[in-house]
Scaffold this active site. Structure first.
Site, mmCIF file in Angstrom:
data_model
loop_
_atom_site.group_PDB
_atom_site.id
_atom_site.type_symbol
_atom_site.label_atom_id
_atom_site.label_comp_id
_atom_site.label_asym_id
_atom_site.label_seq_id
_atom_site.Cartn_x
_atom_site.Cartn_y
_atom_site.Cartn_z
ATOM 1 N N LYS A 47 -13.587 -7.442 -6.663
ATOM 2 C CA LYS A 47 -12.379 -8.222 -6.900
ATOM 3 C C LYS A 47 -12.068 -9.019 -5.639
ATOM 4 C CE LYS A 47 -8.180 -7.669 -6.067
ATOM 5 N NZ LYS A 47 -7.879 -9.101 -5.676
ATOM 6 N N GLY A 80 -8.200 -4.401 3.895
ATOM 7 C CA GLY A 80 -6.886 -5.032 3.768
ATOM 8 C C GLY A 80 -5.872 -4.299 4.616
ATOM 9 N N SER A 81 -4.625 -4.393 4.240
ATOM 10 C CA SER A 81 -3.545 -3.841 5.047
ATOM 11 C C SER A 81 -3.463 -2.321 4.933
ATOM 12 C CB SER A 81 -2.208 -4.447 4.626
ATOM 13 O OG SER A 81 -1.799 -3.928 3.368
ATOM 14 N N THR A 82 -2.908 -1.712 5.968
ATOM 15 C CA THR A 82 -2.725 -0.264 5.969
ATOM 16 C C THR A 82 -1.761 0.164 4.860
ATOM 17 O OG1 THR A 82 -3.199 -0.113 8.328
ATOM 18 C CG2 THR A 82 -1.927 1.687 7.357
ATOM 19 N N GLU A 83 -0.726 -0.631 4.635
ATOM 20 C CA GLU A 83 0.254 -0.307 3.594
ATOM 21 C C GLU A 83 -0.419 -0.223 2.223
ATOM 22 O OE1 GLU A 83 4.419 -2.095 1.664
ATOM 23 O OE2 GLU A 83 3.296 -3.228 3.168
ATOM 24 N N GLY A 113 -3.618 0.166 1.693
ATOM 25 C CA GLY A 113 -4.588 1.254 1.762
ATOM 26 C C GLY A 113 -3.975 2.604 1.445
ATOM 27 N N GLU A 140 -11.008 0.034 5.250
ATOM 28 C CA GLU A 140 -10.983 -0.663 6.529
ATOM 29 C C GLU A 140 -9.682 -1.435 6.561
ATOM 30 O OE1 GLU A 140 -10.814 -3.692 8.777
ATOM 31 O OE2 GLU A 140 -12.650 -4.467 7.842
ATOM 32 N N CYS A 143 -8.869 -8.612 11.146
ATOM 33 C CA CYS A 143 -8.400 -7.231 11.319
ATOM 34 C C CYS A 143 -8.662 -6.718 12.728
ATOM 35 C CB CYS A 143 -9.086 -6.313 10.301
ATOM 36 S SG CYS A 143 -8.710 -6.686 8.579
ATOM 37 N N GLU A 172 0.890 -5.622 13.194
ATOM 38 C CA GLU A 172 -0.176 -6.595 12.986
ATOM 39 C C GLU A 172 0.425 -7.924 12.529
ATOM 40 O OE1 GLU A 172 -4.638 -6.468 11.232
ATOM 41 O OE2 GLU A 172 -3.081 -5.769 9.876
#
Length: 487
Positions: free
Chosen positions: A182, A235-238, A240, A257, A291, A390
Site C-alpha cells: 500500500k 512511518g510515524s511512531t504514533e 506504528g 521502522e 526518518c 520529529e
C-alpha cells in the site's frame, strides 16, 4: 520546467496481475508539491480492494508457483526486475519528482539506483536461504527448514516511495513470499510503475499487488486482514503504535521502522570541512523529510561558534528550486499541511529561546509550491520541542556540549533511536561513542549512506525489526524443526 501527467484515464491499481479500478469506483488526485497542481487521478483502494489483493496473494502463495518455484528462477526474475527498473530510470525518476517534490538529482541519481540494487542484491539471496542439520541424538536425524512466512503486507511512506518498494518487497519476494503493497496516497505513482515492471519481469499474477489509498482505510484493512501474515511498516511512531495494537488481534509478525530525532555529534578534533558538509547533507537531503535525518547537531563548545557560522553560511546558499532543475538540491515539502507544520516548529523553537541563524521562512518558486528554506536554529536546549519532536523538514537544531560523556548523554536523551553520526579523527573515540549511542545505525565521518547489504532499523520508539541486509530475511521467514527417527 516542472511537469504533469494529466492522463485521460485513471491510473489503476494492480491486483492479481491486472490493472483494475477500485471496487467502489472511487479515485483520488495526486498533486505536484512544487506547483500545487494535480498530476493525475488514481484508483483509491478500499477494504474490498485490499481483500481482493490479499486473496490473490494468498492463492499465489498457497497454490501458485512462486514459493514452489526453483530458487534460481526466482533469482532470475528479481534480477530482471532490477534491470528493468534501471532501463526505465528516467521515467521512474520523473514520476517520483512530480509526486514527491524531491530534486530530480536525488530521484534519478540516488533513489532509482537504490531500488534496482535492492532487487539485484536480494535476488542473490534467493538461492542461499538454507537450514541446518543439528546433531541432537544418534537416534534421530534432526534438521531445520527456513520457510517463507506467506503473505507480507507492506505499508510504505510518502518520503521515499520508490525506495521503500525495494526495501520491503525485494527480501520478501526472494524468500518466496507474496506481497501486497500500500503506497502512500500522496505518492503512489512509482510503486504502481514498479508493479507493472514486475509483471513484465515475469512475476506470476498475485505475487506482487499494489493497492494505493489512505492509511485510515486501505492501511487499516491490511493490518486487520487475517490473510496477511506480516506487516512491514515505515512511518510515524504514533501510527506504528496503533498498528501494533491492531495486529495483535491476528497475531501478525511486524517490522516497524518509525520516527527519529537523530543526533549528529561533532567533536572538536573532527575535520570541520567534512563535518559541516556532512551535517548539512544529514538534515537538508530529502528536504529533511527523512526518518534518519540528522536533525540534532551536537557540537563541542570549543568549536561551536565557528561551526554554527559555517552551517548558517552553507544553509543560506542552499535555496529552494524547481525540482526538475538539474541543479536543484532543495525541493518542495510533500504538501501544505507538512509545510505549515514545519513552519510552526520553527516559530516554536524561536519562542522557546533558539536563535534563528538561517532560513525559517516559506520561499515559493515561480510563485508556487510548498518550499521551505534550509533552516538552522542555534543555541538549542535538548529539552526544547525542536530537539525532542520529529519535525520532518529542513530544520537543524544545533546544541552545544562539553566532552564525550555529555555528548553521549545528549545523543541518547530522546525517545528515538534510529540513526546517528559521529565526527572525529580519533579512531578510539569513534568506536567508543558508536558503541554507546543507542541507535540502529551509526555513521562515522559520514551521514545518510545506505546499501542493500547493511541492515537498517531502530532502537526504542524508532521501532524494531530490520529492513535490508541478511537480517531482514529473518523477518520474512520462519524456522521449522524436523525430527526423523532413524533407529
Amino acid at each position: 520546467m516542472t511537469e504533469t501527467l494529466a492522463p485521460a484515464n485513471t491510473v489503476r491499481m494492480i491486483i492479481d496481475g491486472e490493472a483494475v479500478d477500485a471496487a467502489s469506483g472511487r479515485t483520488f488526485v495526486t498533486r505536484n508539491p512544487a506547483t500545487e497542481e494535480p498530476i493525475c487521478s488514481v484508483a483509491e483502494a478500499g477494504p474490498e480492494d485490499v481483500d481482493r489483493a490479499v486473496r490473490a496473494a494468498r492463492k499465489a502463495f498457497d497454490e501458485g508457483p512462486w514459493p514452489k518455484m526453483k530458487a534460481s528462477e526466482r533469482s532470475r526474475i528479481l534480477t530482471k526486475l532490477g534491470d528493468l527498473i534501471m532501463s526505465n530510470a528516467d521515467e521512474i525518476a520523473r514520476l517520483e519528482t512530480m509526486d514527491n517534490g524531491k530534486p530530480i538529482f536525488e530521484s534519478r541519481h540516488v533513489d532509482v539506483g537504490m531500488v534496482a540494487s535492492c532487487f539485484h542484491y536480494f535476488a542473490g539471496w534467493a538461492t542461499k536461504l538454507t537450514g541446518d542439520t543439528v546433531p541432537v541424538n544418534p537416534l534421530f536425524f534432526t534438521y531445520t527448514l527456513r520457510e517463507p512466512l506467506g503473505v507480507i503486507g507492506a505499508i510504505i511512506p510518502w518520503n521515499f516511495p520508490m525506495i521503500m518498494v525495494g526495501w520491503k518487497a525485494a527480501p520478501a519476494l526472494a524468500a518466496g513470499n507474496c506481497v501486497v503493497i500500500k503506497p502512500a496516497a500522496e505518492t503512489p505513482l512509482t510503486a504502481l510503475k514498479i508493479g507493472q515492471l514486475a509483471l513484465e519481469a515475469g512475476l506470476p499474477p498475485g505475487v506482487l499487488n499494489i493497492v494505493p489509498g489512505p492509511g485510515s482505510t486501505a492501511g487499516a484493512a491490511m493490518v486487520a486482514h487475517p490473510g496477511i501474515d506480516k506487516i512491514s511498516f515505515t512511518g510515524s511512531t504514533e501510527v506504528g503504535r496503533g498498528i501494533m495494537k491492531s495486529a495483535a488481534d491476528t497475531m501478525k509478525k511486524l517490522t516497524l521502522e518509525l520516527g527519529g530525532k537523530s543526533p549528529n555529534v561533532v567533536f572538536a578534533d573532527a575535520d570541520l570541512d567534512a563535518a559541516v558538509k556532512g551535517a548539512t547533507i544529514g538534515i537538508f537531503y530529502g528536504k529533511g523529510e527523512v526518518c534518519a535525518a540528522g536533525s540534532r547537531v551536537l557540537v563541542e563548545k570549543s568549536i561551536y561558534d565557528e561551526f554554527v557560522a559555517r552551517l548558517a553560511e552553507r544553509a543560506q546558499k542552499l535555496v529552494p528550486m524547481d525540482p526538475f532543475d538539474p541543479k536543484a538540491r532543495l525541493g518542495a515539502l510533500i504538501n501544505t499541511a507538512q509545510m505549515e507544520k514545519v513552519l510552526g516548529y520553527i516559530e516554536t523553537g524561536v519562542k522557546e529561546g533558539a536563535r534563528l541563524v538561517a532560513g525559517g521562512k516559506r520561499q515559493p518558486v515561480n510563485g508556487k509550491g510548498t518550499f521551505v528554506q534550509a533552516t538552522v536554529l542555534a543555541d538549542v536546549d535538548n529539552r526544547m520541542r525542536v530537539a525532542q519532536e520529529e519535525i520532518f523538514g529542513p530544520v537543524m537544531a544545533v546544541i552545544p556540549f562539553e566532552g564525550e560523556d555529555q555528548a553521549v548523554a545528549l545523543a541518547n536523551d530522546t525517545e528515538f533511536g534510529l540513526a546517528s553520526g559521529v565526527w572525529t579523527q580519533d579512531v578510539k573515540k569513534a568506536h567508543r561513542v558508536a558503541r554507546k549511542i543507542r541507535a540502529g545505525t551509526v555513521w562515522v565521518n559520514m551521514y545518510n549512506f545506505y546499501d542493500p547489504a547493511m541492515p537498517f532499523g531502530g532502537y526504542k520508539s524508532s521501532g524494531f525489526g530490520r529492513d535490508l541486509g541478511a537480517d531482514s530475511l529473518n523477518d520474512v521467514t520462519q524456522v521449522k524443526s524436523v525430527w526423523m527417527s532413524i533407529e
